[in-house]
Design an enzyme around this catalytic site. Structure first.
Site: not given
Ligand code: ARG
Length: 481
Positions: A279, A285, A287, A327
Site C-alpha cells: 500500500s 500492508k 494485498n 472478434k
Molecule cells: N471484416 C469482415 C468481418 O470481419 C469480413 C467480411 C466482410 N464481408 C462483407 N460482405 N463486408 O466480418
C-alpha cells in the site's frame, strides 16, 4: 500501400475517411493475418489442383503469399489501419508484389467464408493453449491436494462451519471444476474444427472447387455442410466464450477463497511476495491483488458472452456486417482467460498454507456434530431423533462455552443412553475425516482416488492437445513446402 476498397468498381464516390475508420476491423483482425495467408495458400493450391487456375498463377500467388507470411512473421508488414480489414490488406499487398495475378486468388471464395475460416483457425489455436494452461493449473492444485490430504480444515456451507474436510479434498473440488472446463473446451474444439472456406458469399460456387481438399490442407476435420450456415454461424465463437466464462467463474471463486483465507481473521494461507502488492500509505500492508484482479476481470469474460449473444440475436440469414463485431469480445475473452490461468497457476504454486491454523479452526463451531448424530444412528437411534439429541447437546455447550469433546461421558449419557465410551473416538476430528470414505468423500484414501482420476483426464487431454497440435503444424509444413 494503396487503400482502395476491393469492391469499389460500382461506386462513383471515394469512401469517406471517417466511414472507412468506422467500418474498419483492422484493430482486431490483424491478429488473423497468419491464418488468412494460410487459408489463401490452401485455397489457391486447391484451385490449381482442380484446374480452375493455371499452375503458373498458382505458383506466383503462392510465392507472393509466402513473402507476405514472412513479412507478417518478421512484423515487417505494414497493416494499413485505413484499409477495411485484414483480408483486404493481404490481397492488396499480394497484388502489389505479384501484379494483376493477385486478383485471381479470390476465385470461388468470399470474405464471408474467409473470415469464418480464419477465425476458426485462430480460436482452434487459442483453445489448445487455454486447455494446456487449465491442465497446468490442475496439476498445481493437485500438488497441494497430495500434500494436504491429511491436513484437516473446516468445510463450510453458507460460510458457516459444517463438517471437517481436508485441504487436499477442498483443492480437489476446485480441480474437478477445472476438469470439466478442460473437457468443455475440447468439446467446443470439435465444433470449431470444421472448414467453411469455399462456401463463397452464401450459396456455394459454380466453380468445380474441392472443399474437402481445402479443409484437409488446413488441418480441419471436415468442411462445414451448408454454405449459408457456414458464413452466418457464430455458435463456435459462443461456445468458446461460454467455455471461457465457466473458467472465469471458477477462478473467480477460487481467488475469492484465497483472498478470504489470506485475511488475518482466517490466516489459512499466505501469498508469495511476488504475487502480492503493498500500500502506498499503510506500510504494513500485503494485498492479494493478483487474486482480486482475476476475480475483478470476470466481467470482461461474461460480458463478452452477453455481447456476442446480443450481436447474433435476430440476425437474418446469411452474412451481415454485424458479424464483424464477433472478434473483439471473443479475443478479449480468450486473452483474458489465458492471462488468468497463467497467473493463477503461478500464484497457486507459491501459496504457503498454515495448516496448524486450519486445524485449530476445526476445534470451534461444533464441526463434528453430524458425526455425533451418525454415531447415535449406528447405535440404533432414528436419524431425526439423533439430530434433536445432538442439537440439545450443542445448545448446552454453547451456553457453557465448551466443545462437544469437553463433555464427560456421564453428561453425554444424560442426553442419550446409547452413548458409550467409544463416542470420543467417533467424534475425534481425524477420524471424522478418515471415515468419510464414501465414493467422492474427504478421507485421505478417497482424495488419493480423486487425484488419480483427475490425473488420468489431464493426461488424456494433454495427449489430445499434442495430437491436435501435430495435425495443425504438419498441415502448415505441407502448405509451405
Ligand atoms: N471484416 C469482415 C468481418 O470481419 C469480413 C467480411 C466482410 N464481408 C462483407 N460482405 N463486408 O466480418
Amino acid at each position: 500501400m494503396a487503400n482502395k476498397a476491393l469492391w469499389s468498381g460500382r461506386f462513383e464516390k471515394e469512401m469517406d475517411e471517417d466511414v472507412l475508420a468506422f467500418t474498419s476491423s483492422m484493430d482486431v483482425d490483424s491478429r488473423l493475418a497468419f491464418y488468412d495467408v494460410m487459408g489463401s495458400i490452401a485455397h489457391v493450391k486447391m484451385l490449381g489442383e482442380r484446374g480452375i487456375l493455371p499452375q503458373d498463377d498458382v505458383t506466383l500467388i503462392t510465392d507472393g503469399l509466402k513473402t507476405i507470411l514472412q513479412e507478417i512473421l518478421d512484423e515487417r508488414m505494414e497493416l494499413e489501419k485505413s484499409v477495411e480489414d485484414i483480408h483486404t490488406n493481404i490481397e492488396t499487398r499480394l497484388t502489389e508484389i505479384i501484379g494483376q495475378s493477385g486478383g485471381k486468388l479470390h476465385t470461388g471464395r468470399s470474405r464471408n467464408d474467409q473470415v469464418a475460416t480464419d477465425f476458426r483457425m485462430y480460436l482452434r489455436d487459442r483453445v489448445l493453449e487455454i486447455v494446456k494452461n487449465v491442465n497446468d493449473l490442475q496439476r498445481a492444485l493437485m500438488a497441494i491436494a497430495e500434500r494436504g490430504k491429511n491436513s484437516i480444515m473446516p468445510g463450510y456451507t453458507h460460510m458457516q462451519h459444517a463438517q471437517p474436510v481436508s485441504l487436499g479434498f477442498h483443492m480437489m473440488a476446485h480441480t474437478f471444476r477445472l476438469d470439466r472446463d478442460g473437457d468443455r473446451f475440447m468439446e467446443a474444439f470439435k465444433r470449431i474444427n470444421m472448414c467453411p472456406l469455399g462456401s463463397a458469399a452464401l450459396a456455394g460456387t459454380t466453380y468445380p472447387i474441392d472443399r474437402r481438399l481445402t479443409s484437409d490442407m488446413l488441418g480441419f476435420n471436415s468442411p462445414t455442410p451448408n454454405a449459408m450456415d457456414s458464413v452466418s454461424d457464430r455458435d463456435f465463437v459462443l461456445d468458446v466464450i461460454y467455455c471461457c466464462s465457466t473458467v472465469a467463474l471458477h477462478l473467480s471463486s477460487l481467488c475469492e477463497e484465497l483472498i478470504i483465507w489470506s485475511s488475518p481473521e482466517f490466516g489459512f494461507v499466505e501469498m508469495d511476495d511476488t504475487y502480492s502488492t503493498g500500500s502506498s500509505i499503510m506500510p504494513q500492508k500485503k494485498n492479494p491483488d493478483i487474486a482480486e484482479l482475476v476475480r475483478g476481470r470476470t466481467g470482461r469474460v461474461t460480458g463478452s458472452l452477453i455481447q456476442l449473444m446480443t450481436i447474433v440475436k435476430s440476425l437474418p440469414m446469411a452474412y451481415n456486417r454485424d458479424l464483424q463485431e464477433d472478434k473483439e469480445p471473443a479475443m478479449r475473452a480468450v486473452e483474458t482467460v489465458l492471462s488468468y490461468l497463467i497467473m493463477s497457476e503461478r500464484m497457486v504454486s507459491t501459496l504457503k498454507f498454515n495448516t496448524d491454523r486450519m486445524r485449530a479452526m476445526t476445534e470451534i463451531g461444533f464441526i463434528n456434530a453430524t458425526d455425533l448424530a451418525d454415531y447415535l444412528v449406528m447405535k440404533g437411534a432414528p436419524f431425526r431423533k439423533a439430530h434433536e439429541v445432538v442439537a440439545g447437546m450443542v445448545k448446552a455447550c454453547i451456553e457453557s462455552k465448551r466443545n462437544l469433546t469437553d463433555m464427560t461421558l456421564e453428561e453425554m449419557r444424560s442426553y442419550s443412553e446409547l452413548i458409550e465410551e467409544d463416542v470420543f473416538e467417533a467424534i475425534d476430528l481425524d477420524n471424522c475425516v478418515r471415515r468419510r470414505c464414501s465414493y467422492g468423500g474427504t478421507s485421505p484414501r478417497c482424495v488419493e482416488i480423486q487425484i488419480t482420476e483427475c490425473i488420468d483426464t489431464v493426461i488424456r487431454r494433454e495427449s489430445l492437445i499434442e495430437d491436435a497440435k501435430k495435425k495443425i503444424e504438419s498441415s502448415w509444413e505441407r502448405l509451405l513446402a
